[in-house]
Design a protein around this motif. Structure first.
Motif, PDB file in Angstrom:
ATOM      1  N   THR A  88     -36.075  -8.681  18.377  1.00  0.00           N
ATOM      2  CA  THR A  88     -35.076  -9.316  17.257  1.00  0.00           C
ATOM      3  C   THR A  88     -34.207 -10.446  17.859  1.00  0.00           C
ATOM      4  N   ASP A  89     -34.893 -11.685  17.085  1.00  0.00           N
ATOM      5  CA  ASP A  89     -34.412 -12.940  17.534  1.00  0.00           C
ATOM      6  C   ASP A  89     -33.361 -13.870  16.461  1.00  0.00           C
ATOM      7  N   ARG A  90     -33.258 -12.984  15.349  1.00  0.00           N
ATOM      8  CA  ARG A  90     -32.189 -13.482  14.556  1.00  0.00           C
ATOM      9  C   ARG A  90     -31.600 -12.148  13.688  1.00  0.00           C
ATOM     10  N   PHE A  91     -30.453 -12.472  13.356  1.00  0.00           N
ATOM     11  CA  PHE A  91     -29.865 -11.421  12.574  1.00  0.00           C
ATOM     12  C   PHE A  91     -28.686 -12.055  11.701  1.00  0.00           C
ATOM     13  N   ALA A  92     -28.227 -11.599  10.457  1.00  0.00           N
ATOM     14  CA  ALA A  92     -27.014 -11.929   9.515  1.00  0.00           C
ATOM     15  C   ALA A  92     -26.103 -10.858   9.664  1.00  0.00           C
ATOM     16  N   ALA A  93     -24.961 -11.376   9.637  1.00  0.00           N
ATOM     17  CA  ALA A  93     -23.660 -10.436   9.573  1.00  0.00           C
ATOM     18  C   ALA A  93     -22.740 -10.883   8.574  1.00  0.00           C
ATOM     19  N   LEU A  94     -22.156 -10.081   8.223  1.00  0.00           N
ATOM     20  CA  LEU A  94     -21.331 -10.302   6.922  1.00  0.00           C
ATOM     21  C   LEU A  94     -19.779  -9.919   7.744  1.00  0.00           C
ATOM     22  N   ASP A  95     -18.864 -10.876   7.487  1.00  0.00           N
ATOM     23  CA  ASP A  95     -17.342 -10.926   7.960  1.00  0.00           C
ATOM     24  C   ASP A  95     -16.710 -10.207   7.050  1.00  0.00           C
ATOM     25  N   THR A  96     -16.453  -8.798   7.123  1.00  0.00           N
ATOM     26  CA  THR A  96     -15.642  -8.094   5.935  1.00  0.00           C
ATOM     27  C   THR A  96     -14.126  -8.328   5.975  1.00  0.00           C
ATOM     28  N   ASN A  97     -13.630  -9.213   7.002  1.00  0.00           N
ATOM     29  CA  ASN A  97     -12.201  -9.596   6.988  1.00  0.00           C
ATOM     30  C   ASN A  97     -12.103 -10.617   6.295  1.00  0.00           C
ATOM     31  N   SER A  98     -13.223 -11.505   5.822  1.00  0.00           N
ATOM     32  CA  SER A  98     -13.053 -12.727   4.777  1.00  0.00           C
ATOM     33  C   SER A  98     -13.114 -12.279   3.628  1.00  0.00           C
TER      34      SER A  98
END
Length: 172
Positions: A88-98
């Motif tokens: 796994t060399d890439r990933f996306a993450a959602l900032d739920t605080n924003s």
């Protein structure tokens, strides 16, 4: 990157050191090629383990409220072991605080999506989520997006997990 380089150098010195100690214990009966081989092997093992551990270390360092919504694994001919165990060399993450409600009030939410990649800087993209249609729309800074219709949203069925997380306020 710097600490990974230091770890590889230290592993090489350690591998060579173990080989030299083994040579002393056996009173010089070890082959001469064993020391450089042990150093190279230790460096290779350290490099491979750093590649596989990057994703776990990166996700462990995410602040609370940031959820991984997508991962990308890769394989390459110059890393033949990745065909058996992709990295796994890439990933996306959602900032739920924003997450904030869009001013239009049309059941739409705005949030920050972060893209992480090995050996690259983190990228941030603001996304407009349409909770009614399940679509997403990347936002350009400075635009209001008040006149957006459902036809403007992309991927109505492509990012269900991310859209449901955003529309629930990050409580899934």
């Amino acid at each position: 990157m710097f600490w990974g380089f230091i770890a590889v150098i230290v592993a090489g010195i350690g591998g060579a050191g173990i080989s030299i100690i083994l040579g002393k214990i056996t009173k010089g009966r070890t082959p001469k090629w064993l020391t450089p081989f042990a150093a190279a092997f230790a460096m290779l093992v350290t490099t491979i383990s750093n590649e596989y551990l990057w994703y776990d270390q990166s996700t462990a360092n995410l602040k609370p409220g940031v959820a991984v919504v997508s991962t990308i694994e890769s394989s390459a001919f110059y890393r033949p072991w990745t065909y058996l165990f992709p990295i796994t060399d890439r990933f996306a993450a959602l900032d739920t605080n924003s997450l904030t409600a869009h001013p239009s009030g049309q059941n739409r939410v705005v949030g920050d999506l972060y893209f992480f990649a090995r050996w690259e800087n983190t990228q941030r993209l603001q996304i407009l989520f349409d909770c009614a249609s399940g679509g997403t729309l990347p936002m350009v800074p400075g635009e209001t997006y008040d006149e957006v219709t459902e036809a403007d949203f992309a991927n109505p069925n492509g990012d269900e997990e991310m859209v449901s997380l955003a529309c629930s306020g990050g409580t899934e």
